[in-house]
Design a protein around this motif. Structure first.
Motif, PDB file in Angstrom:
ATOM      1  N   ARG A  90       0.838  -1.199   0.000  1.00 38.49           N
ATOM      2  CA  ARG A  90       0.000   0.000   0.000  1.00 38.49           C
ATOM      3  C   ARG A  90       0.874   1.250   0.000  1.00 38.49           C
ATOM      4  O   ARG A  90       2.004   1.216   0.486  1.00 38.49           O
ATOM      5  CB  ARG A  90      -0.961   0.000   1.167  1.00 38.49           C
ATOM      6  CG  ARG A  90      -0.321  -0.116   2.509  1.00 38.49           C
ATOM      7  CD  ARG A  90      -1.368  -0.403   3.587  1.00 38.49           C
ATOM      8  NE  ARG A  90      -0.931  -0.173   4.923  1.00 38.49           N
ATOM      9  CZ  ARG A  90      -0.014  -0.853   5.586  1.00 38.49           C
ATOM     10  NH1 ARG A  90       0.626  -1.799   5.016  1.00 38.49           N
ATOM     11  NH2 ARG A  90       0.300  -0.580   6.815  1.00 38.49           N
ATOM     12  N   ALA A  91       0.333   2.302  -0.548  1.00 37.32           N
ATOM     13  CA  ALA A  91       1.050   3.576  -0.591  1.00 37.32           C
ATOM     14  C   ALA A  91       1.134   4.169   0.810  1.00 37.32           C
ATOM     15  O   ALA A  91       0.272   3.909   1.662  1.00 37.32           O
ATOM     16  CB  ALA A  91       0.330   4.536  -1.521  1.00 37.32           C
ATOM     17  N   PRO A  92       2.147   4.961   1.070  1.00 37.12           N
ATOM     18  CA  PRO A  92       2.265   5.610   2.382  1.00 37.12           C
ATOM     19  C   PRO A  92       1.064   6.504   2.668  1.00 37.12           C
ATOM     20  O   PRO A  92       0.516   7.140   1.768  1.00 37.12           O
ATOM     21  CB  PRO A  92       3.529   6.457   2.257  1.00 37.12           C
ATOM     22  CG  PRO A  92       4.248   5.955   1.068  1.00 37.12           C
ATOM     23  CD  PRO A  92       3.241   5.322   0.184  1.00 37.12           C
ATOM     24  N   THR A  93       0.657   6.530   3.932  1.00 33.74           N
ATOM     25  CA  THR A  93      -0.459   7.384   4.321  1.00 33.74           C
ATOM     26  C   THR A  93       0.008   8.763   4.752  1.00 33.74           C
ATOM     27  O   THR A  93      -0.777   9.694   4.819  1.00 33.74           O
ATOM     28  CB  THR A  93      -1.261   6.745   5.468  1.00 33.74           C
ATOM     29  OG1 THR A  93      -0.364   6.461   6.544  1.00 33.74           O
ATOM     30  CG2 THR A  93      -1.918   5.453   4.998  1.00 33.74           C
ATOM     31  N   SER A  94       1.299   8.893   5.014  1.00 30.82           N
ATOM     32  CA  SER A  94       1.865  10.168   5.438  1.00 30.82           C
ATOM     33  C   SER A  94       2.699  10.751   4.301  1.00 30.82           C
ATOM     34  O   SER A  94       3.646  10.120   3.833  1.00 30.82           O
ATOM     35  CB  SER A  94       2.742   9.944   6.675  1.00 30.82           C
ATOM     36  OG  SER A  94       3.435  11.119   6.999  1.00 30.82           O
ATOM     37  N   VAL A  95       2.323  11.945   3.839  1.00 30.06           N
ATOM     38  CA  VAL A  95       3.086  12.598   2.783  1.00 30.06           C
ATOM     39  C   VAL A  95       3.083  14.105   3.021  1.00 30.06           C
ATOM     40  O   VAL A  95       2.091  14.674   3.463  1.00 30.06           O
ATOM     41  CB  VAL A  95       2.524  12.275   1.377  1.00 30.06           C
ATOM     42  CG1 VAL A  95       1.094  12.720   1.237  1.00 30.06           C
ATOM     43  CG2 VAL A  95       3.375  12.902   0.285  1.00 30.06           C
ATOM     44  N   SER A  96       4.219  14.724   2.746  1.00 25.96           N
ATOM     45  CA  SER A  96       4.352  16.171   2.776  1.00 25.96           C
ATOM     46  C   SER A  96       4.821  16.597   1.390  1.00 25.96           C
ATOM     47  O   SER A  96       5.702  15.960   0.811  1.00 25.96           O
ATOM     48  CB  SER A  96       5.368  16.586   3.836  1.00 25.96           C
ATOM     49  OG  SER A  96       5.685  17.952   3.721  1.00 25.96           O
ATOM     50  N   CYS A  97       4.232  17.655   0.857  1.00 22.58           N
ATOM     51  CA  CYS A  97       4.575  18.121  -0.488  1.00 22.58           C
ATOM     52  C   CYS A  97       4.717  19.635  -0.477  1.00 22.58           C
ATOM     53  O   CYS A  97       3.847  20.339   0.051  1.00 22.58           O
ATOM     54  CB  CYS A  97       3.465  17.703  -1.458  1.00 22.58           C
ATOM     55  SG  CYS A  97       3.626  18.375  -3.137  1.00 22.58           S
ATOM     56  N   THR A  98       5.807  20.125  -1.069  1.00 24.61           N
ATOM     57  CA  THR A  98       5.969  21.563  -1.272  1.00 24.61           C
ATOM     58  C   THR A  98       6.459  21.812  -2.697  1.00 24.61           C
ATOM     59  O   THR A  98       7.112  20.968  -3.296  1.00 24.61           O
ATOM     60  CB  THR A  98       6.972  22.204  -0.288  1.00 24.61           C
ATOM     61  OG1 THR A  98       8.267  21.644  -0.500  1.00 24.61           O
ATOM     62  CG2 THR A  98       6.543  22.024   1.159  1.00 24.61           C
ATOM     63  N   VAL A  99       6.113  22.977  -3.217  1.00 24.27           N
ATOM     64  CA  VAL A  99       6.635  23.459  -4.496  1.00 24.27           C
ATOM     65  C   VAL A  99       7.313  24.789  -4.196  1.00 24.27           C
ATOM     66  O   VAL A  99       6.658  25.727  -3.716  1.00 24.27           O
ATOM     67  CB  VAL A  99       5.524  23.651  -5.541  1.00 24.27           C
ATOM     68  CG1 VAL A  99       6.093  24.239  -6.829  1.00 24.27           C
ATOM     69  CG2 VAL A  99       4.814  22.337  -5.827  1.00 24.27           C
ATOM     70  N   ASN A 100       8.612  24.850  -4.406  1.00 23.33           N
ATOM     71  CA  ASN A 100       9.408  26.047  -4.088  1.00 23.33           C
ATOM     72  C   ASN A 100       9.157  26.515  -2.654  1.00 23.33           C
ATOM     73  O   ASN A 100       9.057  27.701  -2.376  1.00 23.33           O
ATOM     74  CB  ASN A 100       9.127  27.169  -5.083  1.00 23.33           C
ATOM     75  CG  ASN A 100       9.619  26.848  -6.478  1.00 23.33           C
ATOM     76  OD1 ASN A 100      10.235  25.819  -6.702  1.00 23.33           O
ATOM     77  ND2 ASN A 100       9.334  27.728  -7.417  1.00 23.33           N
ATOM     78  N   GLY A 101       9.014  25.541  -1.743  1.00 26.55           N
ATOM     79  CA  GLY A 101       8.841  25.848  -0.331  1.00 26.55           C
ATOM     80  C   GLY A 101       7.410  26.120   0.100  1.00 26.55           C
ATOM     81  O   GLY A 101       7.138  26.280   1.281  1.00 26.55           O
ATOM     82  N   ARG A 102       6.496  26.159  -0.833  1.00 26.33           N
ATOM     83  CA  ARG A 102       5.086  26.437  -0.533  1.00 26.33           C
ATOM     84  C   ARG A 102       4.291  25.124  -0.502  1.00 26.33           C
ATOM     85  O   ARG A 102       4.401  24.308  -1.419  1.00 26.33           O
ATOM     86  CB  ARG A 102       4.529  27.348  -1.622  1.00 26.33           C
ATOM     87  CG  ARG A 102       3.119  27.789  -1.417  1.00 26.33           C
ATOM     88  CD  ARG A 102       2.733  28.754  -2.511  1.00 26.33           C
ATOM     89  NE  ARG A 102       1.312  29.040  -2.422  1.00 26.33           N
ATOM     90  CZ  ARG A 102       0.629  29.657  -3.344  1.00 26.33           C
ATOM     91  NH1 ARG A 102       1.232  30.087  -4.441  1.00 26.33           N
ATOM     92  NH2 ARG A 102      -0.645  29.878  -3.200  1.00 26.33           N
ATOM     93  N   ALA A 103       3.502  24.912   0.540  1.00 28.22           N
ATOM     94  CA  ALA A 103       2.756  23.659   0.708  1.00 28.22           C
ATOM     95  C   ALA A 103       1.825  23.405  -0.467  1.00 28.22           C
ATOM     96  O   ALA A 103       1.176  24.323  -0.983  1.00 28.22           O
ATOM     97  CB  ALA A 103       1.948  23.695   1.996  1.00 28.22           C
ATOM     98  N   CYS A 104       1.785  22.150  -0.900  1.00 26.61           N
ATOM     99  CA  CYS A 104       0.862  21.737  -1.963  1.00 26.61           C
ATOM    100  C   CYS A 104      -0.554  21.586  -1.413  1.00 26.61           C
ATOM    101  O   CYS A 104      -0.731  21.302  -0.227  1.00 26.61           O
ATOM    102  CB  CYS A 104       1.272  20.367  -2.509  1.00 26.61           C
ATOM    103  SG  CYS A 104       2.880  20.302  -3.300  1.00 26.61           S
ATOM    104  N   VAL A 105      -1.510  21.720  -2.271  1.00 27.78           N
ATOM    105  CA  VAL A 105      -2.883  21.319  -1.964  1.00 27.78           C
ATOM    106  C   VAL A 105      -2.897  19.800  -2.091  1.00 27.78           C
ATOM    107  O   VAL A 105      -2.326  19.246  -3.030  1.00 27.78           O
ATOM    108  CB  VAL A 105      -3.882  21.967  -2.941  1.00 27.78           C
ATOM    109  CG1 VAL A 105      -5.278  21.411  -2.749  1.00 27.78           C
ATOM    110  CG2 VAL A 105      -3.844  23.480  -2.832  1.00 27.78           C
ATOM    111  N   MET A 106      -3.514  19.109  -1.158  1.00 28.73           N
ATOM    112  CA  MET A 106      -3.585  17.647  -1.208  1.00 28.73           C
ATOM    113  C   MET A 106      -4.961  17.246  -1.699  1.00 28.73           C
ATOM    114  O   MET A 106      -5.962  17.714  -1.189  1.00 28.73           O
ATOM    115  CB  MET A 106      -3.330  17.065   0.190  1.00 28.73           C
ATOM    116  CG  MET A 106      -2.048  17.557   0.831  1.00 28.73           C
ATOM    117  SD  MET A 106      -0.551  17.230  -0.108  1.00 28.73           S
ATOM    118  CE  MET A 106      -0.166  15.607   0.467  1.00 28.73           C
ATOM    119  N   SER A 107      -4.984  16.410  -2.748  1.00 27.67           N
ATOM    120  CA  SER A 107      -6.297  15.989  -3.255  1.00 27.67           C
ATOM    121  C   SER A 107      -6.452  14.493  -3.156  1.00 27.67           C
ATOM    122  O   SER A 107      -5.558  13.778  -2.844  1.00 27.67           O
ATOM    123  CB  SER A 107      -6.487  16.437  -4.691  1.00 27.67           C
ATOM    124  OG  SER A 107      -5.634  15.741  -5.555  1.00 27.67           O
TER     125      SER A 107
END
Length: 107
Positions: A90-107
């Motif tokens: 299964r894919a990880p349930t915990s993820v953090s995403c940033t673009v150029n240091g700015r948090a991504c919208v999670m969908s």
């Protein structure tokens, strides 16, 4: 630059995610996407950008960095797609995403 992260598909030993990149500025922009996951990721299997050169990839622990090989044109979008090998089914349930240091919208 802004980004929206999504988990696209999971199959045995691998998953694919994507980050929709949006350049809302009046000039071309370079970008770096930083993804951090919990444990379970064993390797980055592939990374590509629809309609553009593949990004540069680096890893530090559980954090993966994807850096543009070409800037994103003003007012445009493109999608970074990433496949990871995983140690369980299964894919990880915990993820953090940033673009150029700015948090991504999670969908």
């Amino acid at each position: 630059m802004a980004g929206t992260y999504s988990l696209d598909v999971v199959w045995t030993g691998r998953f694919q995610a994507s980050v929709l990149l949006r350049n809302g500025t009046a000039s071309k922009q370079t970008w770096t996407v930083l993804l951090s996951y919990g444990t379970g990721i064993t390797a980055n299997a592939a990374a590509w950008v629809d309609g553009a050169p593949s990004p540069k990839v680096s890893r530090t622990g559980n954090a993966w960095s994807f850096t543009a090989s070409a800037p994103l044109a003003a007012g445009s979008n493109q999608t970074l797609r990433i496949q990871f090998d995983i140690s369980d089914q299964r894919a990880p349930t915990s993820v953090s995403c940033t673009v150029n240091g700015r948090a991504c919208v999670m969908s």
